[in-house]
Enzyme design. Structure first.
Site, PDB file in Angstrom:
ATOM      1  N   GLY A 108      -3.149   7.489   2.961  1.00  8.08           N
ATOM      2  CA  GLY A 108      -4.124   8.562   2.764  1.00  8.08           C
ATOM      3  C   GLY A 108      -5.560   8.071   2.893  1.00  8.08           C
ATOM      4  O   GLY A 108      -6.452   8.845   3.234  1.00  8.08           O
ATOM      5  N   GLU A 111      -6.214   8.160   6.496  1.00  6.77           N
ATOM      6  CA  GLU A 111      -6.280   9.573   6.888  1.00  6.77           C
ATOM      7  C   GLU A 111      -7.590  10.201   6.427  1.00  6.77           C
ATOM      8  O   GLU A 111      -8.192  11.013   7.133  1.00  6.77           O
ATOM      9  CB  GLU A 111      -5.071  10.313   6.293  1.00  6.77           C
TER      10      GLU A 111
HETATM   11  N1  CAA Z   1      -1.164   4.242  -5.289  1.00  7.47           N
HETATM   12  C1  CAA Z   1      -1.189   3.853  -6.578  1.00  7.47           C
HETATM   13  N2  CAA Z   1      -1.590   2.639  -6.981  1.00  7.47           N
HETATM   14  C2  CAA Z   1      -1.989   1.780  -6.024  1.00  7.47           C
HETATM   15  C3  CAA Z   1      -1.973   2.104  -4.663  1.00  7.47           C
HETATM   16  C4  CAA Z   1      -1.549   3.410  -4.297  1.00  7.47           C
HETATM   17  N3  CAA Z   1      -1.541   3.837  -3.041  1.00  7.47           N
HETATM   18  N4  CAA Z   1      -2.408   1.031  -3.947  1.00  7.47           N
HETATM   19  C5  CAA Z   1      -2.687   0.072  -4.846  1.00  7.47           C
HETATM   20  N5  CAA Z   1      -2.449   0.519  -6.104  1.00  7.47           N
HETATM   21  C6  CAA Z   1      -2.604  -0.198  -7.355  1.00  7.47           C
HETATM   22  C7  CAA Z   1      -1.506  -1.245  -7.536  1.00  7.47           C
HETATM   23  O1  CAA Z   1      -0.344  -0.641  -8.060  1.00  7.47           O
HETATM   24  C8  CAA Z   1      -2.167  -2.201  -8.510  1.00  7.47           C
HETATM   25  O2  CAA Z   1      -2.115  -1.618  -9.789  1.00  7.47           O
HETATM   26  P1  CAA Z   1      -1.655  -2.548 -11.070  1.00  7.47           P
HETATM   27  O3  CAA Z   1      -2.745  -3.583 -11.154  1.00  7.47           O
HETATM   28  O4  CAA Z   1      -1.639  -1.559 -12.195  1.00  7.47           O
HETATM   29  O5  CAA Z   1      -0.339  -3.120 -10.717  1.00  7.47           O
HETATM   30  C9  CAA Z   1      -3.636  -2.171  -8.062  1.00  7.47           C
HETATM   31  O6  CAA Z   1      -3.810  -0.954  -7.325  1.00  7.47           O
HETATM   32  C10 CAA Z   1      -4.007  -3.329  -7.164  1.00  7.47           C
HETATM   33  O7  CAA Z   1      -3.078  -3.380  -6.093  1.00  7.47           O
HETATM   34  P2  CAA Z   1      -2.229  -4.694  -5.719  1.00  7.47           P
HETATM   35  O8  CAA Z   1      -2.018  -5.538  -6.922  1.00  7.47           O
HETATM   36  O9  CAA Z   1      -1.010  -4.233  -4.971  1.00  7.47           O
HETATM   37  O10 CAA Z   1      -3.280  -5.420  -4.734  1.00  7.47           O
HETATM   38  P3  CAA Z   1      -2.941  -6.403  -3.522  1.00  7.47           P
HETATM   39  O11 CAA Z   1      -4.276  -6.936  -3.095  1.00  7.47           O
HETATM   40  O12 CAA Z   1      -1.852  -7.346  -3.873  1.00  7.47           O
HETATM   41  O13 CAA Z   1      -2.367  -5.445  -2.361  1.00  7.47           O
HETATM   42  C11 CAA Z   1      -2.341  -3.498  -0.950  1.00  7.47           C
HETATM   43  C12 CAA Z   1      -3.198  -4.488  -1.790  1.00  7.47           C
HETATM   44  C13 CAA Z   1      -1.748  -4.191   0.257  1.00  7.47           C
HETATM   45  C14 CAA Z   1      -3.303  -2.389  -0.490  1.00  7.47           C
HETATM   46  C15 CAA Z   1      -1.209  -2.911  -1.855  1.00  7.47           C
HETATM   47  O14 CAA Z   1      -1.773  -2.443  -3.058  1.00  7.47           O
HETATM   48  C16 CAA Z   1      -0.467  -1.781  -1.225  1.00  7.47           C
HETATM   49  O15 CAA Z   1       0.401  -1.995  -0.386  1.00  7.47           O
HETATM   50  N6  CAA Z   1      -0.791  -0.511  -1.627  1.00  7.47           N
HETATM   51  C17 CAA Z   1      -0.083   0.645  -1.175  1.00  7.47           C
HETATM   52  C18 CAA Z   1      -0.484   1.034   0.238  1.00  7.47           C
HETATM   53  C19 CAA Z   1       0.305   2.256   0.669  1.00  7.47           C
HETATM   54  O16 CAA Z   1       1.515   2.231   0.781  1.00  7.47           O
HETATM   55  N7  CAA Z   1      -0.415   3.381   0.914  1.00  7.47           N
HETATM   56  C20 CAA Z   1       0.209   4.617   1.295  1.00  7.47           C
HETATM   57  C21 CAA Z   1       0.422   5.496   0.083  1.00  7.47           C
HETATM   58  S1  CAA Z   1       1.374   6.962   0.432  1.00  7.47           S
HETATM   59  C22 CAA Z   1       0.290   7.992   1.205  1.00  7.47           C
HETATM   60  O17 CAA Z   1      -0.876   7.722   1.329  1.00  7.47           O
HETATM   61  C23 CAA Z   1       0.886   9.282   1.707  1.00  7.47           C
HETATM   62  C24 CAA Z   1      -0.069  10.108   2.514  1.00  7.47           C
HETATM   63  O18 CAA Z   1      -0.009  10.126   3.713  1.00  7.47           O
HETATM   64  C25 CAA Z   1      -1.040  10.956   1.857  1.00  7.47           C
END
Ligand code: CAA
Length: 257
Positions: A108, A111
């Site tokens: 998102g 996006e």
């Molecule tokens: N939603 C909720 N929480 C999120 C998040 C998300 N999309 N992305 C990161 N966070 C949170 C993590 O859970 C973490 O929280 P805690 O400290 O409470 O555990 C905090 O933010 C920091 O993140 P990381 O510890 O994971 O940080 P990192 O540097 O190791 O990794 C990252 C960074 C690669 C961005 C990883 O956080 C990640 O893969 N995030 C998810 C990315 C993703 O899949 N996005 C798509 C979401 S679905 C969507 O967006 C649908 C749509 O089309 C609208």
């Protein structure tokens, strides 16, 4: 406002919206997007504002929709929550919006940046649609806007693998306007905004509307189709497994159910 900071006169005629959930990498929960929608409606009516900049922080523009808020939802919950209706307002904004992106612009977040009119990226920016890794697909325009921006082959690769694009690659594929060192991305966005702010606001609005018309003629249909398929993934065990695995910090195991 709890999840965004708004400075109406960040520079003369330029408003700044800063996404402000730094610990969650600016994950876009429903309230944050409602705050953005309400702010854009006010700024659009404020004649002292001519250009709007949306930014995050150095580490993340936004790491996607809030997975924790969605993980246990059913397809019908998602349909009824209708979280993307707030996003529709962003693209209805009449004034130009520049996304100033540093760090993660994923799911998102990517996006959201693509829904803005122009993107200035820091060298550290990373763009991607990694939803496939958590058992779902983009739901806020990724399959439509990324494909239009970078072409079918690259969009297929990015959306089907969840790979990220570096800022330089994003520039090469025409997704972003300019890449600058990290300490310069907001400054560069302001410089672009200042130039546009000097033009006739009426002409700017009409030009934006006309450009979007060429780009969006069949977008409504594509967005509706994508949204239904996104909701449909919430009927699968794989979406539950993918999102729960993210929340529980483990690798997902997909079964195709
Ligand atoms: N939603 C909720 N929480 C999120 C998040 C998300 N999309 N992305 C990161 N966070 C949170 C993590 O859970 C973490 O929280 P805690 O400290 O409470 O555990 C905090 O933010 C920091 O993140 P990381 O510890 O994971 O940080 P990192 O540097 O190791 O990794 C990252 C960074 C690669 C961005 C990883 O956080 C990640 O893969 N995030 C998810 C990315 C993703 O899949 N996005 C798509 C979401 S679905 C969507 O967006 C649908 C749509 O089309 C609208």
């Amino acid at each position: 406002m709890e999840f965004i900071k708004v400075t109406e006169q960040y520079q003369p005629a330029i408003a700044l919206i800063q996404l402000n959930r730094p610990k969650e990498l600016n994950a876009l929960n429903k309230q944050l997007m409602e705050e953005v929608r309400d702010t854009l409606q006010l700024l659009d009516k404020n004649e002292a504002v001519r250009v709007i900049i949306i930014t995050g922080d150095e580490r993340a523009f936004a790491a996607g929709a809030d997975i924790k808020q969605m993980a246990d939802k059913s397809a019908i919950d998602m349909l009824l929550i209708d979280q993307f209706s707030t996003w529709d307002q962003i693209r209805k904004t009449k004034k130009p919006i520049i996304a100033a992106v540093s760090g993660f612009a994923l799911g998102g977040g990517c996006e959201f940046a693509m829904t803005c009119d122009m993107i200035i990226a820091s060298e550290t920016a990373k763009f991607g649609q990694p939803e496939i890794k958590i058992g779902t697909i983009p739901g806020a325009g990724g399959t439509q806007r990324l494909t239009k921006a970078v072409g079918k082959a690259k969009a297929m690769e990015l959306i089907l693998t969840g790979r990220f694009l570096s800022a330089e690659e994003a520039h090469f594929y025409g997704l972003v306007n300019k890449v600058v060192p990290v300490e310069m991305y907001l400054h560069e966005a302001v410089e672009l905004a200042k130039e546009i702010a000097q033009m006739s606001p009426v002409a700017v609005q009409l030009a934006k509307e006309a450009i979007n018309r060429s780009f969006e003629t069949q977008l409504d249909e594509g967005l509706a189709f994508e949204r239904k398929n996104f909701y449909l993934t919430f009927a699968s065990a794989d979406q539950k497994e993918g999102m729960n695995a993210f929340v529980e910090k483990r690798k997902p195991s997909f079964t195709g159910r």
